[in-house]
Design an enzyme around this catalytic site. Sequence first.
Site, PDB file in Angstrom:
ATOM      1  CG  MET A  93      21.268  -4.164  18.433  1.00 30.41           C
ATOM      2  SD  MET A  93      19.648  -4.033  19.217  1.00 30.41           S
ATOM      3  CE  MET A  93      18.772  -2.986  18.072  1.00 30.41           C
ATOM      4  CE  LYS A 115      17.216  -2.913  28.528  1.00 35.43           C
ATOM      5  NZ  LYS A 115      16.478  -3.806  29.464  1.00 35.43           N
ATOM      6  CG  ASP A 170      20.991   2.965  27.215  1.00 32.48           C
ATOM      7  OD1 ASP A 170      20.307   2.550  28.163  1.00 32.48           O
ATOM      8  OD2 ASP A 170      20.533   3.207  26.084  1.00 32.48           O
TER       9      ASP A 170
HETATM   10  N1  SAH Z   1      19.646   4.374  19.774  1.00 31.19           N
HETATM   11  C1  SAH Z   1      20.879   3.873  19.196  1.00 31.19           C
HETATM   12  C2  SAH Z   1      20.778   2.410  18.843  1.00 31.19           C
HETATM   13  C3  SAH Z   1      20.570   1.512  20.040  1.00 31.19           C
HETATM   14  S1  SAH Z   1      20.596  -0.171  19.625  1.00 31.19           S
HETATM   15  C4  SAH Z   1      21.253   4.742  17.990  1.00 31.19           C
HETATM   16  O1  SAH Z   1      20.433   5.541  17.542  1.00 31.19           O
HETATM   17  O2  SAH Z   1      22.384   4.641  17.520  1.00 31.19           O
HETATM   18  C5  SAH Z   1      22.299  -0.572  19.883  1.00 31.19           C
HETATM   19  C6  SAH Z   1      23.006  -0.782  18.565  1.00 31.19           C
HETATM   20  O3  SAH Z   1      23.336   0.468  17.966  1.00 31.19           O
HETATM   21  C7  SAH Z   1      24.337  -1.511  18.655  1.00 31.19           C
HETATM   22  O4  SAH Z   1      24.181  -2.898  18.760  1.00 31.19           O
HETATM   23  C8  SAH Z   1      24.961  -1.111  17.340  1.00 31.19           C
HETATM   24  O5  SAH Z   1      24.400  -1.820  16.261  1.00 31.19           O
HETATM   25  C9  SAH Z   1      24.514   0.335  17.222  1.00 31.19           C
HETATM   26  N2  SAH Z   1      25.520   1.297  17.735  1.00 31.19           N
HETATM   27  C10 SAH Z   1      25.365   2.131  18.761  1.00 31.19           C
HETATM   28  N3  SAH Z   1      26.462   2.904  18.919  1.00 31.19           N
HETATM   29  C11 SAH Z   1      27.331   2.530  17.950  1.00 31.19           C
HETATM   30  C12 SAH Z   1      28.634   2.961  17.551  1.00 31.19           C
HETATM   31  N4  SAH Z   1      29.272   3.940  18.207  1.00 31.19           N
HETATM   32  N5  SAH Z   1      29.222   2.358  16.496  1.00 31.19           N
HETATM   33  C13 SAH Z   1      28.589   1.378  15.814  1.00 31.19           C
HETATM   34  N6  SAH Z   1      27.352   0.925  16.139  1.00 31.19           N
HETATM   35  C14 SAH Z   1      26.736   1.504  17.185  1.00 31.19           C
END
Ligand code: SAH
Length: 259
Positions: free
Chosen positions: A172, A59, A37
């Site tokens: 998100m 994505k 990703d």
């Molecule tokens: N599978 C991922 C989430 C995927 S959806 C998880 O478990 O974290 C993508 C969303 O995850 C982003 O829009 C944001 O809301 C969050 N996200 C992912 N990485 C992040 C980070 N380093 N800091 C803050 N939000 C994050």
Amino acid sequence: MNPIPTVWLVGAGPGDPELLTLRAVRVLREADLVLCDDLVDDRVLEHVNPAARVLKVGKRGGCISTDQRFIHSVMIREAHRGLRVVRLKGGDPFVFGRGGEECAALREAGMTVEVVSGITSGIAAPAAIGVPVTDRRFAPGVAFVTGHVSGSGLPIDWASLARSRLTLVVYMGVARCEAIVAALREGGLPVGTPAAVISAAHTPRQRHAFATLATLSATVAAHELTSPAILVIGDVILAATELGVAEPVLATKRFGIPD
Ligand code: SAH
């Protein structure tokens, strides 16, 4: 030899490669093909077998992203050819980000799927600023919700969430912050409820701000706290700060880590 091909769905954690699991590192070292990703930090990719092919399949919400069917077909085709295929996803592979859908497609195609859990940003981003999402002095639990419901997703009952007393962790959510706040207010959540937003947690670009429900969307806009970001709404924020939440506080320093 196992006649049924295996695909590994691996969580990359929120950013910092030190938050990878040992199993994730081992699987990445043994991979032949890694489909990764956008959100996965480049430093994580340093753990990938140097001989492996790395395919970035974006994505990211709002941008042009790789067709999900294309991702499925590449994984299935290459695993059938005998390659060790790894699907590397930000955070935890089964927390948003379509991990469930990918797992179902792979299993339907007769693959074995091995899931390597990762540290999800919904826990690690609040923790990075000292917010314990299930501090029982403040909340009986936590709800992980998406701020962006896709066409096939179920609608979110913000009014029930507003009444639940759970800590709300919204993935998100920054782009739809105003609408989320309005729905929670309509559901009866007091405007003084503490909130925080953490952008790019556990990366060198990490930034955060504290606010209240009343000031959350203005705070997000004023400080340009952009995606990827986590919104946290609930009294657990009080556990993180002795500063109170009336005034937004912006910091770039990582919690607990001196300069
Ligand atoms: N599978 C991922 C989430 C995927 S959806 C998880 O478990 O974290 C993508 C969303 O995850 C982003 O829009 C944001 O809301 C969050 N996200 C992912 N990485 C992040 C980070 N380093 N800091 C803050 N939000 C994050």
